[in-house]
Write a protein that holds these residues in place. Structure first.
Motif, PDB file in Angstrom:
ATOM      1  N   MET A  92       0.798  -1.090  -0.045  1.00 14.12           N
ATOM      2  CA  MET A  92       0.045  -0.164  -0.123  1.00 14.12           C
ATOM      3  C   MET A  92       0.896   1.156  -0.153  1.00 14.12           C
ATOM      4  O   MET A  92       1.736   1.336   0.820  1.00 14.12           O
ATOM      5  CB  MET A  92      -0.749   0.084   1.405  1.00 14.12           C
ATOM      6  N   THR A  93       0.556   2.246  -0.786  1.00 12.97           N
ATOM      7  CA  THR A  93       1.222   3.632  -0.825  1.00 12.97           C
ATOM      8  C   THR A  93       0.318   4.548  -0.368  1.00 12.97           C
ATOM      9  O   THR A  93      -0.903   4.433  -0.179  1.00 12.97           O
ATOM     10  CB  THR A  93       1.834   3.519  -2.145  1.00 12.97           C
ATOM     11  N   LEU A  94       0.835   5.875  -0.530  1.00 13.95           N
ATOM     12  CA  LEU A  94       0.183   7.080  -0.254  1.00 13.95           C
ATOM     13  C   LEU A  94      -0.241   7.756  -1.638  1.00 13.95           C
ATOM     14  O   LEU A  94       0.365   7.718  -2.457  1.00 13.95           O
ATOM     15  CB  LEU A  94       0.998   7.912   0.594  1.00 13.95           C
ATOM     16  N   ARG A  95      -1.755   7.850  -1.536  1.00 14.69           N
ATOM     17  CA  ARG A  95      -2.166   8.575  -2.769  1.00 14.69           C
ATOM     18  C   ARG A  95      -2.465  10.044  -2.113  1.00 14.69           C
ATOM     19  O   ARG A  95      -3.120  10.376  -1.124  1.00 14.69           O
ATOM     20  CB  ARG A  95      -3.397   8.022  -3.121  1.00 14.69           C
ATOM     21  N   ILE A  96      -2.044  11.221  -3.019  1.00 15.25           N
ATOM     22  CA  ILE A  96      -2.265  12.423  -2.704  1.00 15.25           C
ATOM     23  C   ILE A  96      -3.164  13.098  -3.586  1.00 15.25           C
ATOM     24  O   ILE A  96      -2.777  13.040  -4.968  1.00 15.25           O
ATOM     25  CB  ILE A  96      -0.980  13.271  -2.655  1.00 15.25           C
ATOM     26  N   GLU A  97      -4.491  13.515  -3.353  1.00 18.22           N
ATOM     27  CA  GLU A  97      -5.088  14.284  -4.032  1.00 18.22           C
ATOM     28  C   GLU A  97      -5.507  15.965  -3.601  1.00 18.22           C
ATOM     29  O   GLU A  97      -5.553  16.189  -2.530  1.00 18.22           O
ATOM     30  CB  GLU A  97      -6.728  13.775  -4.181  1.00 18.22           C
ATOM     31  N   ARG A  98      -5.249  16.650  -4.724  1.00 16.41           N
ATOM     32  CA  ARG A  98      -5.274  18.084  -4.483  1.00 16.41           C
ATOM     33  C   ARG A  98      -6.652  18.664  -4.725  1.00 16.41           C
ATOM     34  O   ARG A  98      -6.863  18.418  -6.094  1.00 16.41           O
ATOM     35  CB  ARG A  98      -4.161  18.908  -5.121  1.00 16.41           C
ATOM     36  N   SER A  99      -7.178  19.520  -4.196  1.00 14.48           N
ATOM     37  CA  SER A  99      -8.451  20.223  -4.650  1.00 14.48           C
ATOM     38  C   SER A  99      -8.434  21.791  -3.869  1.00 14.48           C
ATOM     39  O   SER A  99      -7.666  21.959  -3.076  1.00 14.48           O
ATOM     40  CB  SER A  99      -9.684  19.546  -4.429  1.00 14.48           C
ATOM     41  N   VAL A 100      -9.496  22.549  -4.216  1.00 15.32           N
ATOM     42  CA  VAL A 100      -9.517  23.722  -3.701  1.00 15.32           C
ATOM     43  C   VAL A 100     -10.810  23.687  -3.121  1.00 15.32           C
ATOM     44  O   VAL A 100     -11.971  23.248  -3.774  1.00 15.32           O
ATOM     45  CB  VAL A 100      -9.219  24.863  -4.851  1.00 15.32           C
ATOM     46  N   ARG A 101     -10.966  24.147  -1.914  1.00 13.39           N
ATOM     47  CA  ARG A 101     -12.218  24.686  -1.287  1.00 13.39           C
ATOM     48  C   ARG A 101     -12.355  25.825  -0.587  1.00 13.39           C
ATOM     49  O   ARG A 101     -11.372  26.082   0.334  1.00 13.39           O
ATOM     50  CB  ARG A 101     -12.356  23.627  -0.012  1.00 13.39           C
ATOM     51  N   THR A 105      -6.177  15.653   0.062  1.00 12.13           N
ATOM     52  CA  THR A 105      -6.604  14.247   0.552  1.00 12.13           C
ATOM     53  C   THR A 105      -5.502  13.331   0.772  1.00 12.13           C
ATOM     54  O   THR A 105      -5.084  12.943  -0.502  1.00 12.13           O
ATOM     55  CB  THR A 105      -7.994  13.897  -0.087  1.00 12.13           C
ATOM     56  N   LEU A 106      -5.178  12.655   1.651  1.00 17.03           N
ATOM     57  CA  LEU A 106      -4.343  11.495   1.695  1.00 17.03           C
ATOM     58  C   LEU A 106      -4.850  10.111   1.983  1.00 17.03           C
ATOM     59  O   LEU A 106      -5.824  10.038   2.959  1.00 17.03           O
ATOM     60  CB  LEU A 106      -3.089  11.876   3.085  1.00 17.03           C
ATOM     61  N   SER A 107      -4.525   9.382   1.269  1.00 23.29           N
ATOM     62  CA  SER A 107      -5.211   7.872   1.393  1.00 23.29           C
ATOM     63  C   SER A 107      -4.038   6.961   1.405  1.00 23.29           C
ATOM     64  O   SER A 107      -3.121   6.928   0.534  1.00 23.29           O
ATOM     65  CB  SER A 107      -6.025   7.734   0.021  1.00 23.29           C
ATOM     66  N   GLY A 108      -4.074   5.860   2.270  1.00 23.95           N
ATOM     67  CA  GLY A 108      -3.194   4.770   2.167  1.00 23.95           C
ATOM     68  C   GLY A 108      -2.273   4.994   3.378  1.00 23.95           C
ATOM     69  O   GLY A 108      -2.591   5.279   4.523  1.00 23.95           O
ATOM     70  N   ARG A 109      -1.023   4.765   3.035  1.00 28.94           N
ATOM     71  CA  ARG A 109       0.291   4.709   4.180  1.00 28.94           C
ATOM     72  C   ARG A 109       1.089   5.724   3.870  1.00 28.94           C
ATOM     73  O   ARG A 109       1.472   6.006   2.999  1.00 28.94           O
ATOM     74  CB  ARG A 109       0.847   3.348   3.983  1.00 28.94           C
ATOM     75  N   MET A 110       1.349   6.405   4.995  1.00 34.19           N
ATOM     76  CA  MET A 110       2.415   7.558   5.247  1.00 34.19           C
ATOM     77  C   MET A 110       3.590   7.300   5.805  1.00 34.19           C
ATOM     78  O   MET A 110       3.411   6.784   7.053  1.00 34.19           O
ATOM     79  CB  MET A 110       1.669   8.683   5.649  1.00 34.19           C
ATOM     80  N   ASP A 111       4.685   7.431   5.320  1.00 35.18           N
ATOM     81  CA  ASP A 111       6.115   7.308   5.854  1.00 35.18           C
ATOM     82  C   ASP A 111       6.888   8.586   5.661  1.00 35.18           C
ATOM     83  O   ASP A 111       6.617   9.280   4.934  1.00 35.18           O
ATOM     84  CB  ASP A 111       6.773   5.932   5.539  1.00 35.18           C
TER      85      ASP A 111
END
Length: 85
Positions: free
Chosen positions: A1-10, A17-23
């Motif tokens: 599992m890796t980290l998925r990073i999604e960028r958006s503007v609100r 938005t971070l999904s998965g595993r972070m190291d």
């Protein structure tokens, strides 16, 4: 599992938005993505499944610098609180 990073503007915030595993490897990648004022960044951690010590220390530092952590998993929040001691 890796980290998925999604960028958006609100509104006036940049949301990562971070999904998965972070190291430690991902900490460096995120630092490169963050530009400007940390107070205008939100980290949505709803889908964060695992974080190592370097990641937790990084998240604590981000919050200390004014970044908003949204939907922070309970185990990460507890670990960050213990890092204050």
């Amino acid at each position: 599992m890796t980290l998925r990073i999604e960028r958006s503007v609100r509104q006036s915030f940049t949301v990562f938005t971070l999904s998965g595993r972070m190291d430690a490897e991902h900490v460096l990648e995120l630092k490169e993505l963050f530009d400007g004022d940390y107070r205008k960044i939100i980290l949505d951690l709803r889908e964060l499944r695992l974080a190592d010590r370097d990641a937790v220390r990084f998240l604590k530092g981000c919050e200390d610098d004014g970044m908003k952590l949204q939907s922070c998993p309970a185990y990460v929040r507890e670990w960050m609180d213990r890092e204050k001691d």
